[in-house]
Design a protein around this motif. Structure first.
Motif, mmCIF file in Angstrom:
data_model
loop_
_atom_site.group_PDB
_atom_site.id
_atom_site.type_symbol
_atom_site.label_atom_id
_atom_site.label_comp_id
_atom_site.label_asym_id
_atom_site.label_seq_id
_atom_site.Cartn_x
_atom_site.Cartn_y
_atom_site.Cartn_z
ATOM 1 N N ASP A 142 0.796 -1.221 0.000
ATOM 2 C CA ASP A 142 0.000 0.000 0.000
ATOM 3 C C ASP A 142 0.833 1.276 0.000
ATOM 4 O O ASP A 142 0.283 2.375 -0.040
ATOM 5 C CB ASP A 142 -0.928 -0.009 1.228
ATOM 6 N N ARG A 166 -1.386 -1.714 -4.583
ATOM 7 C CA ARG A 166 -2.709 -1.093 -4.586
ATOM 8 C C ARG A 166 -2.597 0.325 -5.134
ATOM 9 O O ARG A 166 -1.783 1.129 -4.673
ATOM 10 C CB ARG A 166 -3.301 -1.050 -3.178
ATOM 11 N N THR A 168 -4.731 3.923 -6.707
ATOM 12 C CA THR A 168 -5.964 4.704 -6.738
ATOM 13 C C THR A 168 -6.092 5.327 -8.118
ATOM 14 O O THR A 168 -5.144 5.922 -8.629
ATOM 15 C CB THR A 168 -5.966 5.802 -5.662
ATOM 16 N N GLY A 189 -3.577 3.218 -0.942
ATOM 17 C CA GLY A 189 -3.045 3.075 -2.281
ATOM 18 C C GLY A 189 -2.121 4.184 -2.764
ATOM 19 O O GLY A 189 -1.754 5.111 -2.045
ATOM 20 N N SER A 222 -6.965 -2.570 -7.318
ATOM 21 C CA SER A 222 -7.754 -1.338 -7.243
ATOM 22 C C SER A 222 -9.043 -1.619 -6.490
ATOM 23 O O SER A 222 -9.638 -2.696 -6.632
ATOM 24 C CB SER A 222 -8.081 -0.826 -8.653
#
Length: 454
Positions: A142, A166, A168, A189, A222
């Protein structure tokens, strides 16, 4: 007249018998209250299993038609116990965990490490170590700092850690700002957007993973939000992830093998609401992604999704006993009946935290009384202790009645607290006319056992 229960937002196993009493998977609510007390979370096992199968089959079918594979991960944060982890794994799902505790429960249930994932924006060293020692199938990284931490932990154990990054995408959806998780200004993220002439944070992290021999870049992850009732956001966000995947391949020659498009599939909380249909949403997403792969001239990856609420939420209800009933005159001349129950915000924080809307009914008897405007409240020393903001209940609702709130299988028990030192309710599974305790009711002795001076 008492509202007839069958249908959403109740589980498929909830009916009313000839006397008007609600029956859950063959077990009358009066028997549940007598055997397990109130408040109690009641979970319809067959309904959980049916919904798990429906998501797996719908996505497997739709993605196979476009030539892609898919794995369905149950998002354990919605509610996780040893039994529930076993149920969903027996139905062909993997399990996504968001903490060391959730990971431990899934492992105790016998879910193989390879079928587990570990999430979290601030994983502890112990959580990372536990995931590696269990051989989890993926750790979702993350942050940039976490790339180095996971690599160091893997090196110390002589293993290669499978990781996803992850990201965004700027696409966000869901019922409340706090549960819309793909916009830029939040804790999860790494953004796919960067300053002109610079790599985006997501690209920087992906390159950092590729540079570490202790890590295997499994894919890109995502998640755009929760309680989503419009499937279009999934396809838009997933297209952004496929763009990032193609960009990384063009730059490095590495075409990652998996893309996770997250969860957040919405359910019905109120009569008349319509939940996302897994077959329809799977079809729409798979077609959109197949079209995107053609545009990008890249083969489709293997996909994964993470439904949680959509599987366990509708399968659960919370059973309460009514206490004080108080009519209150409103400034506009109306009267609102405040119906107090023996639980409250400690067993369902979502109405206070998000303004979440729920539906309740008197379930222990038939009533011929006219409906009145009511608010179901808890017993906490807190004016915001509201269980159901507004609902029509029979005018003769009274102390001792059994009242049920629908669709509390997700997040009720998992977000429960001991506010005012109330003990947390049990989780009771019902199936084929029988009930059993999955998670026992807490006792005052449990509370005192944690108090070092007790």
């Amino acid at each position: 007249m008492t509202t007839s229960i069958p249908g959403e937002p109740w589980s498929t196993g909830v009916t009313r018998d000839a006397s008007g009493e609600a029956v859950v998977a063959g077990v009358p609510v009066s028997r549940l209250a007598a055997e397990h007390g109130t408040p109690a979370y009641v979970l319809d096992e067959a309904d959980v299993r049916t919904r798990a199968r429906a998501y797996r089959r719908a996505f497997e079918t739709a993605f196979a038609e476009v030539g892609a594979g898919v794995d369905v991960y149950y998002a354990g944060k919605a509610f996780l116990s040893v039994a529930v982890a076993r149920w969903v794994h027996e139905e062909g799902l993997r399990v996504d965990t968001a903490s060391g505790g959730e990971l431990a429960v899934a492992l105790r249930a016998g879910v193989p490490g390879a079928h587990l994932g570990l999430h979290g924006n601030n994983k502890s060293d112990d959580e990372i170590a536990a995931a590696l020692e269990a051989g989890v199938g993926r750790i979702i990284v993350d942050s940039l700092a976490e790339v180095d931490r996971v690599a160091a932990a893997a090196a110390a154990r002589g293993v290669v850690a499978p990781v996803m990054v992850r990201v965004t995408t700027g696409v966000h959806a869901g019922g409340h700002e706090y549960i819309s998780t793909a916009h830029e200004d939040q804790k999860f993220g790494l953004s796919v957007h960067g300053r002109e002439g610079e790599d985006s944070p997501a690209t920087t992290a992906l390159l950092a993973v590729l540079a570490r021999p202790e890590l295997h870049l499994l894919g890109i992850h995502s998640h755009i939000g929760s309680q989503i009732l419009d499937a279009s956001g999934f396809a838009v966000a997933a297209r952004a992830v496929l763009d990032l995947r193609a960009h990384l391949a063009a730059r490095t020659g590495v075409l990652v093998e998996e893309v996770d498009i997250g969860g957040g599939y919405g359910i019905a909380y109120l009569p008349g609401e319509v939940a996302l249909d897994p077959a329809r949403v799977a079809k729409d997403i798979s077609v959109a992604l197949a079209d995107a792969s053609v545009d990008l001239s890249t083969p489709l990856p293997r996909f994964s999704i993470e439904p949680g609420r959509a599987i366990v939420g509708p399968a659960g209800l919370t059973l309460y006993r009514v206490g004080t009933v108080k009519p209150v005159q409103l400034s506009d001349g109306r009267v609102r009946t405040y119906v107090s129950v023996d639980g409250g915000m400690s067993d369902n924080i979502r109405p206070a935290l998000y303004g979440a809307q729920y539906h309740a009914e008197v379930v222990g008897r038939l009533s011929e009384a006219e409906p009145v405007l009511a608010r179901v409240v808890g017993k906490h020393c807190e004016s915001g202790d509201i269980v159901v903001h507004e609902v029509l209940l029979p005018a003769d609702v009274r102390e001792g009645d059994l009242l049920a709130v629908a669709a509390t299988g997700a997040y009720g028990r998992s977000m429960a607290s001991n506010y005012n030192l109330l003990t947390r309710p049990p989780v009771v599974a019902v199936t084929d006319g029988a009930s059993r305790v999955l998670v026992r009711r807490e006792t005052v002795d449990d509370l005192l056992a944690l108090d070092a001076d007790a």
